[in-house]
Motif scaffolding. Structure first.
Motif, short mmCIF file in Angstrom:
data_model
loop_
_atom_site.label_atom_id
_atom_site.label_comp_id
_atom_site.label_asym_id
_atom_site.label_seq_id
_atom_site.Cartn_x
_atom_site.Cartn_y
_atom_site.Cartn_z
N LEU A 141 79.29 -62.17 33.00
CA LEU A 141 80.20 -63.30 33.15
C LEU A 141 81.10 -63.09 34.35
CD1 LEU A 141 81.26 -64.11 29.49
CD2 LEU A 141 79.73 -65.39 30.97
N SER A 142 81.53 -61.85 34.53
CA SER A 142 82.43 -61.55 35.63
C SER A 142 81.73 -61.67 36.98
CB SER A 142 82.96 -60.13 35.39
OG SER A 142 83.64 -59.67 36.48
N VAL A 143 80.54 -61.13 37.08
CA VAL A 143 79.80 -61.22 38.34
C VAL A 143 79.44 -62.67 38.64
CG1 VAL A 143 77.62 -60.64 39.48
CG2 VAL A 143 78.89 -58.89 38.29
N SER A 144 79.13 -63.45 37.60
CA SER A 144 78.84 -64.87 37.80
C SER A 144 80.04 -65.56 38.43
CB SER A 144 78.54 -65.57 36.48
OG SER A 144 77.46 -64.97 35.86
N GLY A 145 81.21 -65.26 37.89
CA GLY A 145 82.41 -65.89 38.43
C GLY A 145 82.60 -65.53 39.89
N THR A 146 82.52 -64.23 40.19
CA THR A 146 82.71 -63.79 41.57
C THR A 146 81.70 -64.45 42.50
OG1 THR A 146 83.37 -61.66 40.64
CG2 THR A 146 83.02 -61.76 43.01
N GLN A 175 82.44 -68.05 43.12
CA GLN A 175 83.57 -68.21 44.02
C GLN A 175 83.15 -67.97 45.46
OE1 GLN A 175 86.41 -65.68 42.07
NE2 GLN A 175 86.07 -66.91 40.23
N GLY A 176 82.17 -67.09 45.66
CA GLY A 176 81.65 -66.88 47.00
C GLY A 176 80.89 -68.10 47.48
N LEU A 177 80.15 -68.74 46.57
CA LEU A 177 79.34 -69.91 46.93
C LEU A 177 80.22 -71.10 47.22
CD1 LEU A 177 76.53 -71.27 47.07
CD2 LEU A 177 76.77 -71.79 44.66
N LEU A 235 88.69 -70.86 41.91
CA LEU A 235 88.62 -71.49 40.59
C LEU A 235 87.19 -71.73 40.12
CD1 LEU A 235 91.45 -74.16 40.82
CD2 LEU A 235 91.45 -72.07 39.50
N ALA A 236 86.24 -71.45 40.98
CA ALA A 236 84.86 -71.70 40.59
C ALA A 236 84.40 -70.65 39.59
CB ALA A 236 83.97 -71.68 41.83
N THR A 237 84.23 -71.04 38.34
CA THR A 237 83.70 -70.12 37.35
C THR A 237 82.76 -70.90 36.47
OG1 THR A 237 85.42 -70.59 35.75
CG2 THR A 237 85.82 -68.78 37.25
N GLY A 238 81.90 -70.19 35.76
CA GLY A 238 80.89 -70.86 34.96
C GLY A 238 81.44 -71.86 33.98
N ASP A 239 82.56 -71.51 33.33
CA ASP A 239 83.07 -72.42 32.31
C ASP A 239 83.82 -73.58 32.92
OD1 ASP A 239 85.94 -70.52 31.80
OD2 ASP A 239 84.05 -69.63 32.46
N LEU A 240 84.57 -73.35 34.00
CA LEU A 240 85.36 -74.44 34.56
C LEU A 240 84.51 -75.48 35.25
CD1 LEU A 240 88.52 -72.62 35.90
CD2 LEU A 240 88.29 -74.10 33.92
#
Lengths: 303, 257, 346
Positions: free
Chosen positions: C78-83, C86-88, C93-98
């Motif tokens: 989940l953490s790597v997905s968020g990071t 955010q790079g993409l 604020l870009a995270t899987g859930d938001l």
């Protein structure tokens, strides 16, 4: 420019260190606490046999107690409110929907008895792979279903003396008086702001029929949220609640204020009754008692 | 080094570029000048393979630029963009180090650190290297990107090409001259540069060849002497001007008005 | 030289911290191992000690250890997905859930469960899980494509559109999933609480193996991309000039993140904010240097989720606090902190 960064990372490290120390202290305390609990339990109760049973349904708990094995129950679910003496000897493990396996295993059971209703399938999976002997019973909300359950539970705990329980149910049921004007009864489940009504195929509908009345709801099955149209259409003669539910909803006045009630016979005549939740939904050995109790209340309220 | 023939770049029905021919040799400093909207940045984008116009091919070192391997290409060409991001939450030296990304996988080598430091010295941002990029002024940020682009082409490859789109914006006069100096030195080592400039006099002073553009077409092409005539310039810019000879360098000096 | 050894240093500290917390977490729980510490019992289990009681073994291995490993795997992904997101999207604020990925995943997973309910008896467990996992992956992939198409143009992200698309997807997912649960008697569908607040209680080694495989595939591709993410901050065109194949990178991020998010949601429900909290804290230390924060977020995500899960099952023992509540508790203030920072920048 370098200093603020250094401070931040030092701060971070200190925070992490502090956090891990906290967790360590916390977990040590937990272990101590758990150990203390176990020792006090051992000294206050000396069980009759070496069986330790966990019963995860009100009905099953009552059956096991009625068969004389109450002292062997070490853990129950939250709906097992009868007999009251269980509070002192058995641990409340919570609701089967959200329960996890560890608290069950913490009481070291030799046998787990559960009902298929409502239980979390993940919990069931964990129970089955735990290596502890477990039986899951299908609970049918009829007289025959209850008798079958009593027989199956008795077999599971190795007791053959269950006939008298079945006989008692029959004997109690014989005391149900026919009611002259068969009333329509609407069961309302009230919890906080949530109101639901019992349709067909619910334990309440079954009990209402056994007590000689009719379930006011005929269109749907299971529990559905209460809507004023449904209430008015059903037009019950009597409203039926759990005692705790009615209390929480503000007693009789609260009930009369519920949507649609004022347009019904029950509302106009102010016919509201309540019974103990465990007694009504257990569908165990006290089934006959429950039917008779409901029957009496209905007779009183349809005079 | 780079050849493009009859470039057409349309947006709906509007010709941003219309039949443009460009050809550049090794060691040449080409300045693209012209009024706003002439298509200078667009031409640079097409040449740098940022946009593909479809039919026409841009030939880089005799090979269609679209056929080059992206990583290889980045060691042969670099581009300085006109609009640089205002928000890069990194330190200055990390931004400059990005210019060396084509050369290392996970860890920069000695040559990379050397190139980075040297270029930061050249553009006068070395003293800012540990500062956060976002706290710099516009001109300082510009110089950081300049040193990044230059660091990218510090290598052993014989002929490299640098594209620069208005690199002098926001720079004070000293740094403008410094930048052009570095580019000139770069081209004197058999490398080439294509630079979009606004200041005609600086173009006249530093460039080997001038491409004067108007409304998406090439208005004039040649040496500064050939291109910078009063006729060409006032026609392209729609503004009167006078040409005289620069007292010291003998380059054409353009005075508007 | 300096930067690489600095990275290794922090990675080592984080790994050590993770191991410490894992051991502590192993020892927490209501079950009593008869005076021994859980760690000792685990050691006995590993050595194949025949005197070990079945119950002890079961609790230590199939209940606690499995759950700890699941927290580590899911927290990390989940953490790597968020990071990565955010790079993409070039926005913290870009995270899987938001942005609605977890809602999309939940929706398709719920549909898969409803349809699969008919074939439940004929399929082995691993296949059942995989089917749900694949559906969740498709769900999060479709959501990702929708958000990307709507909110980015020319490589620039419109943050407001990104978040609003997430809100829309979440609303649609919530309503359809809720409807399915309402009309379905299938116990497999569990209740909304699981899908909305998440739970690691159902951890099994089969699930952990699937999670592990996904993690390894994802990390082999994504973790070395720290440099490329940095370059993306210059803008997509400039990143391409630096030799980064931008289109390929974007495709890789989209597919791999969708895969990770989908798998995690399929097994643990929606656990929000992990992808927001971890990169935020790492950025305070390392700024947005993805060469650092990408690999570190893999370890720190595990630390975060494992800690949260340990609290969730010990604060109100023997009951459990849904883990989504704890992560939201930490994530909410951080969300506000990011917004305040944005406001200042404006």
């Amino acid at each position: 420019m370098h200093r603020p960064r250094k401070n931040k990372s030092v701060l971070m490290k200190k925070f992490i260190l502090a956090a891990s120390v906290l967790v360590a202290v916390y977990s040590c305390k937990k272990e101590e606490g758990a150990k203390k609990e176990n020792t006090t339990e051992a000294s206050s109760e000396a069980p009759k046999s070496n069986n330790k049973i966990v019963t995860l349904s009100g009905g099953i708990t009552e059956i096991v107690s009625a068969l004389g094995h109450e002292k062997e129950i070490v853990g129950t679910d939250v709906t097992s409110t009868y007999p009251e003496s269980l509070k002192a000897t058995a641990k409340d493990l919570g609701h089967v929907r959200s329960m996890t396996i560890e608290p069950i295993m913490a009481v070291n059971p030799t046998l787990i008895l559960a009902s298929d209703k409502d239980i979390n399938p993940e919990l069931l999976g964990k129970i089955n792979s735990s290596g502890i002997k477990a039986e899951v019973f299908k609970q049918e909300y009829t007289v025959d279903g209850t008798k079958k359950l009593i027989e199956e539970v008795a077999k599971a705990i190795g007791n053959t003396d269950y006939q008298k329980l079945n006989d008692k149910i029959d004997a109690d049921l014989k005391q149900v008086q026919p009611i002259a004007k068969k009333p329509k009864v609407l069961f309302i489940y009230a919890r906080g702001n949530m109101l639901m009504v019992a349709g067909k195929n619910t334990p309440m509908a079954s009990l209402i029929n056994l007590a000689g009345a009719e379930n006011a709801v005929t269109e749907f099955e299971d529990f559905k949220p209460l809507t004023p149209e449904a209430v008015v259409k059903a037009n019950p003669d009597v409203l039926f609640f759990f005692t705790t539910g009615l209390q929480g909803a503000g007693g009789n006045e609260g009930a009369l204020k519920m949507p649609g009630v004022s347009q019904t016979n029950a509302g106009k005549n102010k016919k509201i009754i309540a019974m103990d939740g465990g007694l009504v939904s257990g569908f165990g050995p006290r089934l006959g008692e429950a039917a008779v109790g409901l029957n009496k209340l209905l007779i009183e309220n349809t005079k | 080094m780079i050849k493009a023939h009859q470039i057409n770049y349309k947006h709906k029905d509007f010709h941003i570029l219309d039949g443009v021919d460009v050809s550049l040799e090794y060691g040449e400093f080409l300045a693209i000048v012209g009024p706003n909207g002439a298509g200078k940045s667009s031409l640079l984008s097409v040449l740098a393979d940022e946009v593909r116009t479809g039919k026409q091919k841009v030939l880089f070192k005799d090979k269609p630029i679209s056929e080059w391997n992206v990583k290889e290409l980045s060691k042969h060409k670099a581009k300085f963009s006109q609009h640089n991001s205002n928000d890069i939450p990194l330190e200055v030296k990390d931004v400059v180090m990005m210019g060396r990304y084509p050369y290392f996988d996970s860890q920069p080598g000695k040559e990379d650190l050397e190139a980075m430091n040297n270029m930061m010295y050249e553009t006068d941002v070395f003293h800012l290297k540990d500062r956060e990029y976002n706290t710099l002024s516009g001109g300082e940020k510009q110089r950081v990107h300049l040193s990044r682009v230059m660091a990218q082409l510090q290598n052993e490859i014989a002929h490299t090409l640098m594209f620069l789109d208005e690199p002098l914006n926001n720079l004070d006069i000293k740094h403008q001259y410094k930048a052009l100096d570095i580019i000139k030195k770069f081209t004197q080592k058999a490398n080439s540069a294509i630079v979009v400039l606004h200041d005609l006099n600086l173009a006249a002073q530093f460039a080997d060849k001038i491409l004067l553009m108007k409304s998406g077409r090439v208005s004039a092409y040649g040496t500064p002497q050939e291109v910078f005539t009063a006729e060409n310039i006032s026609d392209a810019y729609n503004f009167p001007c006078t040409i005289c000879e620069h007292p010291i360098t003998n380059n054409p000096m353009i005075i508007f008005g | 030289m300096r930067t690489q050894s600095k990275l290794y240093f922090y990675l080592t500290i984080s790994a050590v911290l993770l191991v410490i917390i894992a051991v502590l977490s192993l020892n927490i729980g209501v079950y009593d191992f008869g005076g021994n510490s859980a760690f000792k019992v685990l050691w006995q289990f590993i050595k194949g000690d025949p005197n070990l009681s079945l119950s002890d073994k079961y609790v230590v291995w199939d209940v606690r250890a499995a759950r700890i490993i699941m927290a580590i795997l899911i927290g990390s992904m989940l953490s790597v997905s968020g990071t990565s997101l955010q790079g993409l999207f070039k926005n913290p604020l870009a995270t899987g859930d938001l942005i609605g990925l977890t809602s999309g995943a939940t929706l398709l997973a719920a549909i898969a469960i409803v349809l699969g309910g008919h074939f439940k008896e004929y399929l082995p467990e691993a296949v059942q899980f995989s089917l749900v996992g694949i559906s969740a992956f498709i769900g999060s992939f479709l959501s990702m494509m929708l958000v990307y198409r709507i909110s980015t143009s020319g490589g620039k992200t419109n943050v407001v559109m990104m978040l609003l698309t997430g809100v829309a997807i979440t609303a649609i997912g919530f309503s359809i999933t809720g409807f399915l649960i309402y009309i379905s008697k299938d116990e497999q569908l569990r209740d909304l609480t699981f899908w909305n607040l998440g739970s690691l209680a159902a951890a099994t080694w089969t699930k952990n193996i699937i999670l592990g495989v996904v993690l390894i595939i994802a990390y082999i591709i994504l973790l070395p991309k720290g440099k490329a993410f940095n370059a993306m901050m210059l803008g997509e065109k400039d990143a391409q000039h630096l030799g980064i194949n931008v289109e390929r990178l974007k495709k890789q991020i989209i597919i791999i993140v969708a895969l990770m998010v989908g798998t995690c949601v399929a097994f643990s429900g929606t656990i929000g904010f992990v992808g927001l909290i971890v990169p935020y804290i790492l950025r305070l230390l390392f700024k947005s240097n993805y060469a650092f924060i990408l690999p570190l977020s893999a370890l720190c995500g595990s630390i975060l989720l494992l800690t949260a899960d340990t609290f969730s099952r010990s604060i109100v023992a023997p009951s459990e606090l849904p883990i989504g509540i704890l992560t939201a508790l930490m994530g909410g203030p951080i969300f506000i902190a990011i917004l305040v920072k944005f406001k200042k920048a404006l």
